[in-house]
Scaffold this motif. Structure first.
Motif, PDB file in Angstrom:
ATOM      1  N   ASP A 200      -4.917  25.883 -43.212  1.00 23.18           N
ATOM      2  CA  ASP A 200      -5.979  24.879 -43.358  1.00 23.18           C
ATOM      3  C   ASP A 200      -5.549  23.622 -42.606  1.00 23.18           C
ATOM      4  O   ASP A 200      -4.529  23.014 -42.938  1.00 23.18           O
ATOM      5  N   THR A 201      -6.345  23.246 -41.599  1.00 21.37           N
ATOM      6  CA  THR A 201      -5.933  22.121 -40.748  1.00 21.37           C
ATOM      7  C   THR A 201      -6.552  20.790 -41.196  1.00 21.37           C
ATOM      8  O   THR A 201      -6.319  19.767 -40.559  1.00 21.37           O
ATOM      9  N   THR A 202      -7.344  20.808 -42.275  1.00 24.15           N
ATOM     10  CA  THR A 202      -7.983  19.569 -42.748  1.00 24.15           C
ATOM     11  C   THR A 202      -6.910  18.517 -43.048  1.00 24.15           C
ATOM     12  O   THR A 202      -5.959  18.801 -43.777  1.00 24.15           O
ATOM     13  N   GLY A 203      -7.106  17.346 -42.438  1.00 21.12           N
ATOM     14  CA  GLY A 203      -6.176  16.242 -42.710  1.00 21.12           C
ATOM     15  C   GLY A 203      -4.818  16.390 -42.032  1.00 21.12           C
ATOM     16  O   GLY A 203      -3.922  15.583 -42.270  1.00 21.12           O
ATOM     17  N   LYS A 204      -4.675  17.422 -41.203  1.00 19.83           N
ATOM     18  CA  LYS A 204      -3.386  17.576 -40.509  1.00 19.83           C
ATOM     19  C   LYS A 204      -3.566  17.319 -39.021  1.00 19.83           C
ATOM     20  O   LYS A 204      -4.642  17.591 -38.476  1.00 19.83           O
ATOM     21  N   THR A 205      -2.515  16.873 -38.373  1.00 20.70           N
ATOM     22  CA  THR A 205      -2.606  16.722 -36.923  1.00 20.70           C
ATOM     23  C   THR A 205      -2.337  18.093 -36.298  1.00 20.70           C
ATOM     24  O   THR A 205      -1.745  18.974 -36.929  1.00 20.70           O
ATOM     25  N   ILE A 206      -2.757  18.214 -35.043  1.00 18.67           N
ATOM     26  CA  ILE A 206      -2.523  19.469 -34.318  1.00 18.67           C
ATOM     27  C   ILE A 206      -1.026  19.770 -34.281  1.00 18.67           C
ATOM     28  O   ILE A 206      -0.600  20.893 -34.491  1.00 18.67           O
ATOM     29  N   GLU A 207      -0.244  18.709 -34.043  1.00 18.83           N
ATOM     30  CA  GLU A 207       1.208  18.907 -33.949  1.00 18.83           C
ATOM     31  C   GLU A 207       1.789  19.477 -35.241  1.00 18.83           C
ATOM     32  O   GLU A 207       2.624  20.376 -35.217  1.00 18.83           O
ATOM     33  N   GLU A 208       1.311  18.943 -36.382  1.00 18.70           N
ATOM     34  CA  GLU A 208       1.802  19.444 -37.685  1.00 18.70           C
ATOM     35  C   GLU A 208       1.480  20.932 -37.837  1.00 18.70           C
ATOM     36  O   GLU A 208       2.305  21.715 -38.304  1.00 18.70           O
ATOM     37  N   VAL A 209       0.263  21.297 -37.423  1.00 18.71           N
ATOM     38  CA  VAL A 209      -0.145  22.698 -37.560  1.00 18.71           C
ATOM     39  C   VAL A 209       0.680  23.589 -36.623  1.00 18.71           C
ATOM     40  O   VAL A 209       1.114  24.678 -37.013  1.00 18.71           O
ATOM     41  N   VAL A 210       0.897  23.109 -35.410  1.00 20.20           N
ATOM     42  CA  VAL A 210       1.679  23.906 -34.450  1.00 20.20           C
ATOM     43  C   VAL A 210       3.104  24.124 -34.981  1.00 20.20           C
ATOM     44  O   VAL A 210       3.637  25.235 -34.901  1.00 20.20           O
ATOM     45  N   ILE A 211       3.672  23.096 -35.582  1.00 21.91           N
ATOM     46  CA  ILE A 211       5.029  23.229 -36.154  1.00 21.91           C
ATOM     47  C   ILE A 211       5.015  24.300 -37.252  1.00 21.91           C
ATOM     48  O   ILE A 211       5.885  25.176 -37.309  1.00 21.91           O
ATOM     49  N   GLN A 212       3.987  24.250 -38.098  1.00 22.38           N
ATOM     50  CA  GLN A 212       3.864  25.226 -39.197  1.00 22.38           C
ATOM     51  C   GLN A 212       3.762  26.662 -38.647  1.00 22.38           C
ATOM     52  O   GLN A 212       4.455  27.578 -39.095  1.00 22.38           O
ATOM     53  N   ILE A 213       2.914  26.825 -37.621  1.00 25.39           N
ATOM     54  CA  ILE A 213       2.716  28.153 -37.033  1.00 25.39           C
ATOM     55  C   ILE A 213       3.979  28.646 -36.329  1.00 25.39           C
ATOM     56  O   ILE A 213       4.387  29.806 -36.483  1.00 25.39           O
ATOM     57  N   MET A 214       4.624  27.751 -35.586  1.00 24.81           N
ATOM     58  CA  MET A 214       5.837  28.157 -34.857  1.00 24.81           C
ATOM     59  C   MET A 214       6.948  28.571 -35.825  1.00 24.81           C
ATOM     60  O   MET A 214       7.724  29.487 -35.542  1.00 24.81           O
ATOM     61  N   ALA A 215       6.986  27.912 -36.997  1.00 29.20           N
ATOM     62  CA  ALA A 215       8.018  28.260 -37.984  1.00 29.20           C
ATOM     63  C   ALA A 215       7.771  29.690 -38.493  1.00 29.20           C
ATOM     64  O   ALA A 215       8.724  30.466 -38.655  1.00 29.20           O
ATOM     65  N   ILE A 216       6.509  30.033 -38.706  1.00 30.17           N
ATOM     66  CA  ILE A 216       6.181  31.383 -39.178  1.00 30.17           C
ATOM     67  C   ILE A 216       6.528  32.412 -38.101  1.00 30.17           C
ATOM     68  O   ILE A 216       7.118  33.468 -38.373  1.00 30.17           O
ATOM     69  N   ILE A 217       6.194  32.091 -36.852  1.00 35.32           N
ATOM     70  CA  ILE A 217       6.479  33.029 -35.749  1.00 35.32           C
ATOM     71  C   ILE A 217       7.999  33.246 -35.636  1.00 35.32           C
ATOM     72  O   ILE A 217       8.468  34.386 -35.501  1.00 35.32           O
ATOM     73  N   LYS A 218       8.744  32.165 -35.720  1.00 34.17           N
ATOM     74  CA  LYS A 218      10.198  32.247 -35.587  1.00 34.17           C
ATOM     75  C   LYS A 218      10.786  33.155 -36.671  1.00 34.17           C
ATOM     76  O   LYS A 218      11.658  33.983 -36.414  1.00 34.17           O
ATOM     77  N   GLU A 219      10.244  32.996 -37.860  1.00 31.47           N
ATOM     78  CA  GLU A 219      10.729  33.787 -38.998  1.00 31.47           C
ATOM     79  C   GLU A 219      10.445  35.276 -38.804  1.00 31.47           C
ATOM     80  O   GLU A 219      11.236  36.127 -39.155  1.00 31.47           O
ATOM     81  N   LYS A 220       9.266  35.555 -38.210  1.00 31.79           N
ATOM     82  CA  LYS A 220       8.850  36.955 -38.076  1.00 31.79           C
ATOM     83  C   LYS A 220       9.402  37.652 -36.847  1.00 31.79           C
ATOM     84  O   LYS A 220       9.419  38.876 -36.762  1.00 31.79           O
ATOM     85  N   LYS A 221       9.803  36.880 -35.856  1.00 33.66           N
ATOM     86  CA  LYS A 221      10.202  37.444 -34.556  1.00 33.66           C
ATOM     87  C   LYS A 221      11.465  38.287 -34.637  1.00 33.66           C
ATOM     88  O   LYS A 221      12.364  37.969 -35.379  1.00 33.66           O
TER      89      LYS A 221
END
Ligand code: DC
Length: 221
Positions: A200-221
């Motif tokens: 949910d990106t409401t109230g978040k900056t794009i950068e915050e969301v990208v950090i969240q997504i990259m952390a998930i990708i890193k964990e799964k890779k």
């Protein structure tokens, strides 16, 4: 590795997809642009969307090529060799595209092309039905949302930056209308894949969301 990012109109998914693809040095496939290119061409040729045969014939001869430039961050779209990028995010195309995208022949042909494009691997594919229908076996899936108000605010800022006039309330209505068409259509409606991470990106900056997504990708890779 195939990463999918789905979500409703103006949820921020294409901006996020671009940034994630850049960080990973992956190819980017914006499938909404393919439907937009089809809608634009139908508008230019004055094709009535109830004329299914004419639409089908148009898609068959429609050659859409997508390219993404890291330098200026623009996803360019060529239709039959002509750069139509600037014409794809207009209010006219916005109003028409969901109706074009719900035609079964259009979806069938677009999905086939999207699967072919994704075959090259190391891709971020962004759209509405990518994790559910187009690439159900993708490695990591995200489902990006934001409140209607926030999405209208973002789309308004985008349009204003391009010199278009916008009315936030009208945009909110338009977004709700598109959500309804996209999520209630019979064929591959907009929905979250069971195995997609909800973001949910409401109230978040794009950068915050990208950090969240990259952390998930890193964990799964
Ligand atoms: O993401 P966008 O707003 O550029 O998408 C434009 C339209 O295309 C949207 O109204 C729904 C449709 N679309 C779709 O049906 N399936 C996709 N995979 C991507 C977009």
């Amino acid at each position: 590795m195939i990463i999918t990012i789905d979500g409703p109109a103006a949820s921020g998914k294409s901006t996020i997809a671009k940034k994630v693809a850049k960080k990973l040095n992956y190819h980017l496939i914006g499938t909404g642009l393919m439907y937009r290119a089809a809608a634009l061409q139908a508008l230019l040729e004055n094709i009535d969307i109830t004329q299914k045969d004419q639409i089908k014939e148009l898609i068959k001869r429609l050659q859409v090529s997508l390219s993404f430039s890291w330098e200026d961050g623009v996803e360019r779209v060529l239709v039959n060799g002509v750069d139509v990028t600037k014409k794809l995010s207009t209010p006219e195309v916005d109003a028409y595209v969901s109706d074009v995208a719900k035609i079964s022949d259009v979806r069938e042909m677009m999905v086939e092309r999207q699967r072919k494009l994704a075959k090259q691997g190391d891709v971020v594919v962004e759209g509405r039905d990518i994790g559910t229908v187009v690439l159900p076996d993708a490695d990591i899936k995200f489902y990006v949302t934001a409140s209607t108000k926030e999405r209208a605010r973002r789309r308004c800022a985008e349009l204003a930056a391009k010199g278009h006039i916008c009315d936030k309330q009208e945009l909110e209505q338009d977004i709700m209308k598109r959500d309804k068409i996209d999520s209630t259509r019979k064929l591959s409606p907009l929905s979250k894949a069971k195995d997609a991470y909800p973001i949910d990106t409401t109230g978040k900056t794009i950068e915050e969301v990208v950090i969240q997504i990259m952390a998930i990708i890193k964990e799964k890779k």
